[in-house]
Scaffold this active site. Structure first.
Site, PDB file in Angstrom:
ATOM      1  N   ASP A  13      -0.452 -23.040 -25.888  1.00 12.44           N
ATOM      2  CA  ASP A  13      -0.609 -24.316 -26.589  1.00 12.44           C
ATOM      3  C   ASP A  13      -0.669 -25.517 -25.652  1.00 12.44           C
ATOM      4  O   ASP A  13      -0.242 -26.622 -26.002  1.00 12.44           O
ATOM      5  CB  ASP A  13       0.537 -24.518 -27.615  1.00 12.44           C
ATOM      6  CG  ASP A  13       0.583 -23.398 -28.624  1.00 12.44           C
ATOM      7  OD1 ASP A  13      -0.474 -22.806 -28.901  1.00 12.44           O
ATOM      8  OD2 ASP A  13       1.684 -23.109 -29.132  1.00 12.44           O
ATOM      9  N   HIS A  41      -6.410 -22.471 -31.049  1.00 11.91           N
ATOM     10  CA  HIS A  41      -6.911 -23.494 -30.125  1.00 11.91           C
ATOM     11  C   HIS A  41      -7.484 -24.651 -30.933  1.00 11.91           C
ATOM     12  O   HIS A  41      -8.465 -24.472 -31.661  1.00 11.91           O
ATOM     13  CB  HIS A  41      -7.953 -22.891 -29.183  1.00 11.91           C
ATOM     14  CG  HIS A  41      -7.379 -21.838 -28.273  1.00 11.91           C
ATOM     15  ND1 HIS A  41      -8.122 -21.150 -27.353  1.00 11.91           N
ATOM     16  CD2 HIS A  41      -6.113 -21.375 -28.145  1.00 11.91           C
ATOM     17  CE1 HIS A  41      -7.330 -20.298 -26.701  1.00 11.91           C
ATOM     18  NE2 HIS A  41      -6.116 -20.418 -27.178  1.00 11.91           N
TER      19      HIS A  41
HETATM   20  P1  GDP Z   1      -4.150 -24.447 -27.116  1.00 11.43           P
HETATM   21  O1  GDP Z   1      -3.636 -23.263 -27.840  1.00 11.43           O
HETATM   22  O2  GDP Z   1      -3.832 -24.416 -25.651  1.00 11.43           O
HETATM   23  O3  GDP Z   1      -5.605 -24.704 -27.355  1.00 11.43           O
HETATM   24  O4  GDP Z   1      -3.365 -25.709 -27.695  1.00 11.43           O
HETATM   25  P2  GDP Z   1      -3.059 -25.999 -29.259  1.00 11.43           P
HETATM   26  O5  GDP Z   1      -4.307 -26.450 -29.890  1.00 11.43           O
HETATM   27  O6  GDP Z   1      -2.335 -24.860 -29.869  1.00 11.43           O
HETATM   28  O7  GDP Z   1      -2.007 -27.166 -29.131  1.00 11.43           O
HETATM   29  C1  GDP Z   1      -2.306 -28.358 -28.494  1.00 11.43           C
HETATM   30  C2  GDP Z   1      -2.085 -29.515 -29.478  1.00 11.43           C
HETATM   31  O8  GDP Z   1      -2.143 -30.735 -28.781  1.00 11.43           O
HETATM   32  C3  GDP Z   1      -3.171 -29.618 -30.518  1.00 11.43           C
HETATM   33  O9  GDP Z   1      -2.614 -30.159 -31.688  1.00 11.43           O
HETATM   34  C4  GDP Z   1      -4.168 -30.576 -29.892  1.00 11.43           C
HETATM   35  O10 GDP Z   1      -4.976 -31.265 -30.854  1.00 11.43           O
HETATM   36  C5  GDP Z   1      -3.242 -31.527 -29.210  1.00 11.43           C
HETATM   37  N1  GDP Z   1      -3.759 -32.166 -27.986  1.00 11.43           N
HETATM   38  C6  GDP Z   1      -4.469 -31.635 -26.975  1.00 11.43           C
HETATM   39  N2  GDP Z   1      -4.610 -32.546 -25.963  1.00 11.43           N
HETATM   40  C7  GDP Z   1      -3.970 -33.646 -26.375  1.00 11.43           C
HETATM   41  C8  GDP Z   1      -3.717 -34.912 -25.768  1.00 11.43           C
HETATM   42  O11 GDP Z   1      -4.085 -35.202 -24.632  1.00 11.43           O
HETATM   43  N3  GDP Z   1      -2.979 -35.827 -26.497  1.00 11.43           N
HETATM   44  C9  GDP Z   1      -2.506 -35.552 -27.740  1.00 11.43           C
HETATM   45  N4  GDP Z   1      -1.808 -36.489 -28.358  1.00 11.43           N
HETATM   46  N5  GDP Z   1      -2.727 -34.370 -28.333  1.00 11.43           N
HETATM   47  C10 GDP Z   1      -3.422 -33.438 -27.652  1.00 11.43           C
HETATM   48  P1  IMO Z   2      -2.528 -20.043 -27.618  1.00  9.66           P
HETATM   49  O1  IMO Z   2      -3.731 -19.294 -27.123  1.00  9.66           O
HETATM   50  C1  IMO Z   2       1.795 -20.100 -28.083  1.00  9.66           C
HETATM   51  C2  IMO Z   2       3.802 -16.269 -28.597  1.00  9.66           C
HETATM   52  C3  IMO Z   2       4.456 -16.066 -29.947  1.00  9.66           C
HETATM   53  C4  IMO Z   2       5.617 -15.181 -29.537  1.00  9.66           C
HETATM   54  C5  IMO Z   2       4.996 -14.284 -28.458  1.00  9.66           C
HETATM   55  C6  IMO Z   2       4.521 -12.925 -28.968  1.00  9.66           C
HETATM   56  O2  IMO Z   2      -2.769 -20.851 -28.829  1.00  9.66           O
HETATM   57  O3  IMO Z   2      -1.882 -20.778 -26.498  1.00  9.66           O
HETATM   58  P2  IMO Z   2       2.441 -12.186 -30.421  1.00  9.66           P
HETATM   59  O4  IMO Z   2       2.070 -12.528 -31.828  1.00  9.66           O
HETATM   60  O5  IMO Z   2       1.405 -12.544 -29.415  1.00  9.66           O
HETATM   61  O6  IMO Z   2       2.905 -10.774 -30.268  1.00  9.66           O
HETATM   62  O7  IMO Z   2       3.731 -13.102 -30.134  1.00  9.66           O
HETATM   63  O8  IMO Z   2       3.882 -15.010 -27.957  1.00  9.66           O
HETATM   64  N1  IMO Z   2       2.358 -16.634 -28.652  1.00  9.66           N
HETATM   65  C7  IMO Z   2       1.906 -17.870 -28.457  1.00  9.66           C
HETATM   66  N2  IMO Z   2       2.555 -19.022 -28.264  1.00  9.66           N
HETATM   67  N3  IMO Z   2       0.446 -20.083 -28.069  1.00  9.66           N
HETATM   68  C8  IMO Z   2      -0.219 -18.941 -28.235  1.00  9.66           C
HETATM   69  O9  IMO Z   2      -1.562 -18.862 -28.117  1.00  9.66           O
HETATM   70  C9  IMO Z   2       0.500 -17.763 -28.487  1.00  9.66           C
HETATM   71  N4  IMO Z   2       0.173 -16.483 -28.725  1.00  9.66           N
HETATM   72  C10 IMO Z   2       1.317 -15.798 -28.818  1.00  9.66           C
HETATM   73  O10 IMO Z   2       4.891 -17.291 -30.489  1.00  9.66           O
HETATM   74  O11 IMO Z   2       6.628 -15.952 -28.933  1.00  9.66           O
HETATM   75 MG    MG Z   3      -2.420 -22.786 -29.427  1.00  8.45          MG
END
Ligand code: GDP
Ligand code: IMO
Ligand code: MG
Length: 423
Positions: A13, A41
């Site tokens: 994340d 994502h």
């Molecule tokens: P990923 O799994 O690595 O793609 O990340 P996620 O989408 O799960 O979580 C990142 C969160 O941060 C999402 O809600 C994005 O919209 C938000 N986000 C990403 N970059 C920025 C940033 O620079 N500023 C803010 N405020 N939010 C961001």
């Molecule tokens: P992105 O790609 C954050 C975490 C789960 C749990 C552990 C195992 O969005 O960054 P699983 O379901 O994979 O067996 O869970 O891994 N986890 C993530 N945490 N971002 C993710 O993906 C995750 N994918 C799995 O929360 O702790």
């Molecule tokens: Mg994510």
């Protein structure tokens, strides 16, 4: 030719979806190579807001071809829903989406077992996404998996699935779950296969030809290094490799072809699920309110803490990162003072992440440094020099602690909210 791997530096994340959507304009191929629909994502651009679980986040750039590598596991129902949502938003997928027949398929028993194992572990549960990820990768590694290629031979598929159901139903029954029927699953999954069939094709010649023709590849890792089954906080990890090297086997990219590795890191730390997190904030509801987020896949609240230079330094080294894409700097505008963890102490000694197991990591004392905040909106800033001085100081301190340049600074969730620092 260029091959860029974009790798998460924390516990997932980090903002990888946003970074991929930002970079993909310059690439011919965008690809996923690990994980499955445990990933979430987030992409925010002119088409809207999307939480993408399986399709590469570069799909919004219509000239790109989207590859889904054999290193992935996928729940076809989630994939089809995602395809439909994208198409409804005006993103054509026909002729652009290529799914490896080597990718393993998540079946209902994987999801049931995921839940039953978690419940059996009780307080020691991993906190998985319950999407069947661990059991699906376990089946792959123990030669019990079913891949898309198996669907080409319905009789063989039936035989394999019948055997798996015989095995899995016994476990499910023993653990008090509801058993599954072969015919119902075959029916449902053959239906999914028929719809996905036009996109399922061996990626090897596509990748090889692309490399020969000097095309540009952007490879999007799911999760972050600290969730890696070997190098993460085992057993609080995920089922597939989550360091940049996974791109080689997960997509079929020769290691020498990789030209750049970009590490994506938040300007602070979050984690979903269980496991150690040294800089987690417990006692400051206001900070938690600002830094806490809702997880993209499960809707759970993310745990939040200060930036942990020890884990990011480790991740940069293990992945061989050239430069960092720092996200969510804007979120730190809320703080008068900002803490940064520069290292750990364990039983009085300075220790490093790689020397510790998860249970030791849970007991380390973070060594904090405090930096002044800037308490000013920065979401509109696009030039590094226009950032408030304390924000630049924060970025430069991170750079110094990690040992690689921060080349991109994200100051908002939208595609264009990025400061590119001159080389
Ligand atoms: P990923 O799994 O690595 O793609 O990340 P996620 O989408 O799960 O979580 C990142 C969160 O941060 C999402 O809600 C994005 O919209 C938000 N986000 C990403 N970059 C920025 C940033 O620079 N500023 C803010 N405020 N939010 C961001
Ligand atoms: P992105 O790609 C954050 C975490 C789960 C749990 C552990 C195992 O969005 O960054 P699983 O379901 O994979 O067996 O869970 O891994 N986890 C993530 N945490 N971002 C993710 O993906 C995750 N994918 C799995 O929360 O702790
Ligand atoms: Mg994510």
């Amino acid at each position: 030719m260029s091959v860029t791997v974009l790798s998460g530096m924390q516990w997932g994340d980090e903002g990888k979806g946003k970074a991929v959507d930002f970079f993909a304009a310059d690439y011919d191929y965008v690809a996923r190579f690990n994980g499955g629909n445990n990933a979430g994502h987030t992409v925010i651009n002119e088409y809207g807001t999307f939480k993408i679980h399986l399709i590469p986040s570069g799909v919004f750039h219509l000239h790109t071809r989207c590859l889904m590598g054999g290193g992935m596991v996928m729940d076809p129902k989630v994939l089809l829903e995602e395809m439909q949502a994208l198409q409804e938003a005006g993103i054509p997928l026909e002729g652009r989406l290529f799914i490896s027949p080597r990718a393993h398929v998540i079946f209902p028993y994987h999801k049931i077992l995921d839940g039953l194992y978690e419940e059996a572990k009780g307080a020691a549960a991993t906190g998985t996404t319950r999407r069947g990820i661990g059991p699906a990768f376990a089946d792959k590694i123990s030669y019990n998996g079913i891949r898309w290629s198996d669907f080409r031979h319905p009789a063989r598929l039936r035989e394999k699935l019948a055997l798996q159901l015989e095995l899995k139903n016994r476990i499910i029954r023993a653990l008090g779950g509801e058993t599954l029927s072969l015919e119902a699953i075959l029916d449902e999954y053959m239906g999914y296969y028929e719809r996905l069939r036009p996109s399922i094709t061996e990626l090897f010649p596509i990748v090889q030809q692309g490399l020969r023709e000097g095309k540009h590849f952007l490879l999007e890792q799911a999760m972050g290094s600290c969730l890696d089954p070997d190098w993460g906080t085992y057993p609080f990890v995920t089922g597939s490799t989550t360091i940049a090297s996974a791109a080689t086997s997960g997509l079929g990219i020769p290691p020498r072809a990789i030209t750049q590795i970009i590490g994506v890191t938040k300007a602070y730390t979050t984690r979903v699920g269980a496991g150690p997190m040294p800089t987690e904030i417990h006692d400051d509801p206001q900070a938690l309110q600002v830094l806490g987020e809702i997880a993209a896949t499960t809707g759970r609240r993310r745990r939040a803490g200060w930036f942990d230079a020890e884990i990011v330094r480790f991740s940069v080294q293990i992945a061989g990162v050239d430069a960092l894409f720092l996200t969510k700097l804007d979120v730190l505008s809320a703080f008068e003072r900002i803490k940064v963890c520069v290292g750990y102490r364990y039983q009085g000694e300075v220790v490093h992440y790689a020397d510790l197991d998860s249970y030791q990591l849970a007991e380390v004392e973070p060594i904090y440094e405090e930096l002044p905040g800037w308490q000013e909106e920065i979401g509109h800033v696009r030039e590094y020099e226009s950032l408030p001085a304390p924000a630049r100081r924060y970025v430069e301190r991170i750079e110094q602690l990690i040992g690689v340049p921060v080349r991109w600074i994200s100051v908002g969730p939208e595609r264009e909210a990025v400061i590119v620092r001159p080389l």
